[in-house]
Design a protein around this motif. Structure first.
Motif, PDB file in Angstrom:
ATOM      1  N   ARG A  93       0.630  -1.223   0.067  1.00 40.85           N
ATOM      2  CA  ARG A  93       0.145   0.151  -0.241  1.00 40.85           C
ATOM      3  C   ARG A  93       0.735   1.285   0.005  1.00 40.85           C
ATOM      4  O   ARG A  93       0.355   2.179  -0.561  1.00 40.85           O
ATOM      5  N   MET A  94       2.164   1.169   0.690  1.00 41.11           N
ATOM      6  CA  MET A  94       2.548   2.358   0.438  1.00 41.11           C
ATOM      7  C   MET A  94       3.266   2.728  -0.996  1.00 41.11           C
ATOM      8  O   MET A  94       3.721   3.809  -1.132  1.00 41.11           O
ATOM      9  N   LEU A  95       3.072   1.789  -1.959  1.00 44.09           N
ATOM     10  CA  LEU A  95       3.542   2.294  -3.285  1.00 44.09           C
ATOM     11  C   LEU A  95       2.168   2.859  -3.851  1.00 44.09           C
ATOM     12  O   LEU A  95       2.175   2.909  -5.176  1.00 44.09           O
ATOM     13  N   VAL A  96       1.314   3.170  -3.286  1.00 43.34           N
ATOM     14  CA  VAL A  96       0.153   3.756  -3.856  1.00 43.34           C
ATOM     15  C   VAL A  96       0.199   5.280  -3.323  1.00 43.34           C
ATOM     16  O   VAL A  96      -0.034   5.197  -2.027  1.00 43.34           O
ATOM     17  N   PRO A  97       0.486   6.204  -4.127  1.00 49.04           N
ATOM     18  CA  PRO A  97       0.723   7.643  -3.521  1.00 49.04           C
ATOM     19  C   PRO A  97      -0.502   8.064  -2.688  1.00 49.04           C
ATOM     20  O   PRO A  97      -1.676   7.718  -3.020  1.00 49.04           O
ATOM     21  N   PRO A  98      -0.375   8.657  -1.538  1.00 48.68           N
ATOM     22  CA  PRO A  98      -1.394   8.946  -0.692  1.00 48.68           C
ATOM     23  C   PRO A  98      -2.471   9.731  -1.066  1.00 48.68           C
ATOM     24  O   PRO A  98      -3.803   9.896  -0.430  1.00 48.68           O
ATOM     25  N   GLU A  99      -2.150  10.623  -2.066  1.00 46.65           N
ATOM     26  CA  GLU A  99      -3.232  11.790  -2.601  1.00 46.65           C
ATOM     27  C   GLU A  99      -4.398  10.967  -3.421  1.00 46.65           C
ATOM     28  O   GLU A  99      -5.091  11.525  -3.853  1.00 46.65           O
ATOM     29  N   LEU A 100      -3.863   9.769  -3.699  1.00 40.37           N
ATOM     30  CA  LEU A 100      -4.898   9.214  -4.834  1.00 40.37           C
ATOM     31  C   LEU A 100      -5.972   8.375  -3.819  1.00 40.37           C
ATOM     32  O   LEU A 100      -5.639   7.644  -3.107  1.00 40.37           O
ATOM     33  N   GLU A 101      -7.230   8.553  -4.287  1.00 37.69           N
ATOM     34  CA  GLU A 101      -8.215   7.881  -3.552  1.00 37.69           C
ATOM     35  C   GLU A 101      -9.094   7.018  -4.528  1.00 37.69           C
ATOM     36  O   GLU A 101      -8.968   5.918  -4.465  1.00 37.69           O
ATOM     37  N   THR A 102      -9.869   7.482  -5.552  1.00 40.68           N
ATOM     38  CA  THR A 102     -10.521   6.590  -6.564  1.00 40.68           C
ATOM     39  C   THR A 102      -9.561   7.252  -7.773  1.00 40.68           C
ATOM     40  O   THR A 102      -9.708   8.468  -8.148  1.00 40.68           O
ATOM     41  N   PHE A 103      -9.189   6.312  -8.608  1.00 43.42           N
ATOM     42  CA  PHE A 103      -8.070   6.616  -9.536  1.00 43.42           C
ATOM     43  C   PHE A 103      -8.029   5.720 -10.675  1.00 43.42           C
ATOM     44  O   PHE A 103      -8.358   4.673 -10.646  1.00 43.42           O
ATOM     45  N   ASP A 104      -7.515   6.273 -12.028  1.00 41.05           N
ATOM     46  CA  ASP A 104      -7.496   5.164 -12.952  1.00 41.05           C
ATOM     47  C   ASP A 104      -5.844   5.099 -13.261  1.00 41.05           C
ATOM     48  O   ASP A 104      -4.928   5.926 -12.620  1.00 41.05           O
ATOM     49  N   SER A 105      -5.409   4.535 -14.309  1.00 41.34           N
ATOM     50  CA  SER A 105      -4.142   4.254 -14.376  1.00 41.34           C
ATOM     51  C   SER A 105      -3.384   5.562 -14.996  1.00 41.34           C
ATOM     52  O   SER A 105      -2.149   5.789 -14.895  1.00 41.34           O
ATOM     53  N   TYR A 106      -3.798   6.550 -15.522  1.00 43.13           N
ATOM     54  CA  TYR A 106      -3.518   7.696 -16.140  1.00 43.13           C
ATOM     55  C   TYR A 106      -2.942   8.592 -14.672  1.00 43.13           C
ATOM     56  O   TYR A 106      -1.831   9.139 -14.764  1.00 43.13           O
ATOM     57  N   ALA A 134      -0.085   6.982 -12.924  1.00 44.26           N
ATOM     58  CA  ALA A 134       1.236   7.059 -13.778  1.00 44.26           C
ATOM     59  C   ALA A 134       1.681   8.463 -13.412  1.00 44.26           C
ATOM     60  O   ALA A 134       3.121   8.733 -13.039  1.00 44.26           O
ATOM     61  N   LYS A 135       0.677   9.557 -13.390  1.00 46.67           N
ATOM     62  CA  LYS A 135       1.312  10.800 -13.174  1.00 46.67           C
ATOM     63  C   LYS A 135       1.734  11.094 -11.631  1.00 46.67           C
ATOM     64  O   LYS A 135       3.003  11.555 -11.298  1.00 46.67           O
ATOM     65  N   ALA A 136       1.111  10.364 -10.572  1.00 41.57           N
ATOM     66  CA  ALA A 136       1.514  10.422  -9.410  1.00 41.57           C
ATOM     67  C   ALA A 136       2.680   9.630  -8.984  1.00 41.57           C
ATOM     68  O   ALA A 136       3.216  10.101  -8.087  1.00 41.57           O
ATOM     69  N   SER A 137       2.970   8.762  -9.671  1.00 45.87           N
ATOM     70  CA  SER A 137       3.898   7.722  -9.397  1.00 45.87           C
ATOM     71  C   SER A 137       5.396   8.047 -10.374  1.00 45.87           C
ATOM     72  O   SER A 137       6.377   7.363 -10.172  1.00 45.87           O
ATOM     73  N   ARG A 138       5.117   9.051 -11.205  1.00 44.09           N
ATOM     74  CA  ARG A 138       6.121   9.400 -12.310  1.00 44.09           C
ATOM     75  C   ARG A 138       6.566   8.040 -13.241  1.00 44.09           C
ATOM     76  O   ARG A 138       7.741   7.726 -13.324  1.00 44.09           O
ATOM     77  N   LEU A 139       5.640   7.253 -13.431  1.00 44.55           N
ATOM     78  CA  LEU A 139       5.696   6.075 -14.458  1.00 44.55           C
ATOM     79  C   LEU A 139       4.891   6.520 -15.896  1.00 44.55           C
ATOM     80  O   LEU A 139       4.185   7.242 -15.830  1.00 44.55           O
ATOM     81  N   GLY A 166      -4.595  -8.219  -4.280  1.00 45.18           N
ATOM     82  CA  GLY A 166      -5.283  -7.482  -3.449  1.00 45.18           C
ATOM     83  C   GLY A 166      -5.347  -6.358  -2.759  1.00 45.18           C
ATOM     84  O   GLY A 166      -6.076  -6.085  -1.495  1.00 45.18           O
ATOM     85  N   VAL A 167      -4.390  -5.553  -3.338  1.00 45.66           N
ATOM     86  CA  VAL A 167      -3.767  -4.393  -2.674  1.00 45.66           C
ATOM     87  C   VAL A 167      -4.870  -3.163  -3.131  1.00 45.66           C
ATOM     88  O   VAL A 167      -5.170  -2.521  -2.389  1.00 45.66           O
ATOM     89  N   VAL A 168      -5.272  -3.126  -4.351  1.00 51.10           N
ATOM     90  CA  VAL A 168      -6.301  -2.282  -4.851  1.00 51.10           C
ATOM     91  C   VAL A 168      -7.575  -3.183  -5.379  1.00 51.10           C
ATOM     92  O   VAL A 168      -7.502  -4.423  -5.854  1.00 51.10           O
TER      93      VAL A 168
END
Length: 244
Positions: free
Chosen positions: A189-202, A205-210, A226-228
């Protein structure tokens, strides 16, 4: 994170390579050798024959494998080791990178310049996807080391400046920035940026610089673990939330 121990490991390996005129320990690249000495300073536990393979580190029932890329090559080891031992894959990721270019014709080495690209821990998912069937095994953990590195590359590429398509010569660690261990599913879960709540792949990508493609791979792996959860769609894209 133990930056002092990391710096001691780097100093030991760089001193040894200097004495050997730049030849790495057992032919290893510098980054691999430094990381191995950081996670296990006692070299009596390095390169241990085990179950028909050679473990990078084996001590007290735990195997540690330092893998900078190509996790798919580890499938045989994982199939053999995981039923018998605790296994940790240690994955170094360049956080900030400085580049030097080596001209093979003249021997000239350029001044180092900082690369504009910055690494993130989420880069690990591109490799984890290759060993996805093993990720739920309770004997497997992943350790991500974010490391500032100086990378030397050969001017042997196909472009006019010989940089595109060039080959990497070596990577020398400069500093340890972060040391993350993924031992349980919850740790991802620490690899999901905390500012994301309901989000898509785009948005991931922006929040994780991928890139979007790599973000989709990351979400594929985290959904498998089962993390998301997938909670709907936005057009053709899935919407995700962190699982309860």
């Amino acid at each position: 994170m133990d930056r002092k121990s990391f710096n001691q490991a780097a100093a030991k390996i760089l001193s040894r390579e200097h004495e050997n005129h730049g030849i790495g320990t057992l032919g290893e690249k510098t980054l691999h050798a430094v990381v191995k000495n950081y996670v296990e300073p006692d070299e009596d536990f390095h390169e241990v024959p085990l179950e028909g393979y050679v473990a990078d580190v084996y001590r007290d029932g735990r195997v540690m494998e330092i893998q900078t890329a190509n996790f798919n090559t580890m499938r045989g080891k994982l199939e053999t080791f995981l039923p018998l031992y605790q296994v940790t894959i240690v994955y170094p990721v360049p956080a900030t990178k400085w580049l030097r270019w080596i001209d093979l014709e003249t021997g000239e080495v350029s001044e180092r310049r900082r690369s504009p690209k910055k690494g993130t821990p989420q880069a690990v998912f591109q490799e984890l996807y290759k060993i996805k069937p093993f990720l739920k095994d309770p004997n497997l953990s992943i350790r991500i080391l974010m490391i500032d590195v100086e990378e030397s590359r050969l001017l042997d590429g196909w472009s006019q400046d010989r940089k595109k398509g060039s080959h990497r010569h070596n990577r020398v660690p400069v500093d340890l920035v972060e040391d993350l261990c993924l031992e349980r599913t919850e740790d991802y879960r620490m690899l999901v940026p905390p500012e994301l709540e309901t989000f898509d792949s785009y948005e991931y990508a922006k929040a994780s610089r991928l890139t979007v493609s790599r973000a989709q791979t990351a979400l594929n792996v985290m959904h498998y673990l089962g993390v998301v959860d997938r909670v709907g769609r936005r057009g053709r894209r899935y919407l995700y939330e962190v699982a309860e």
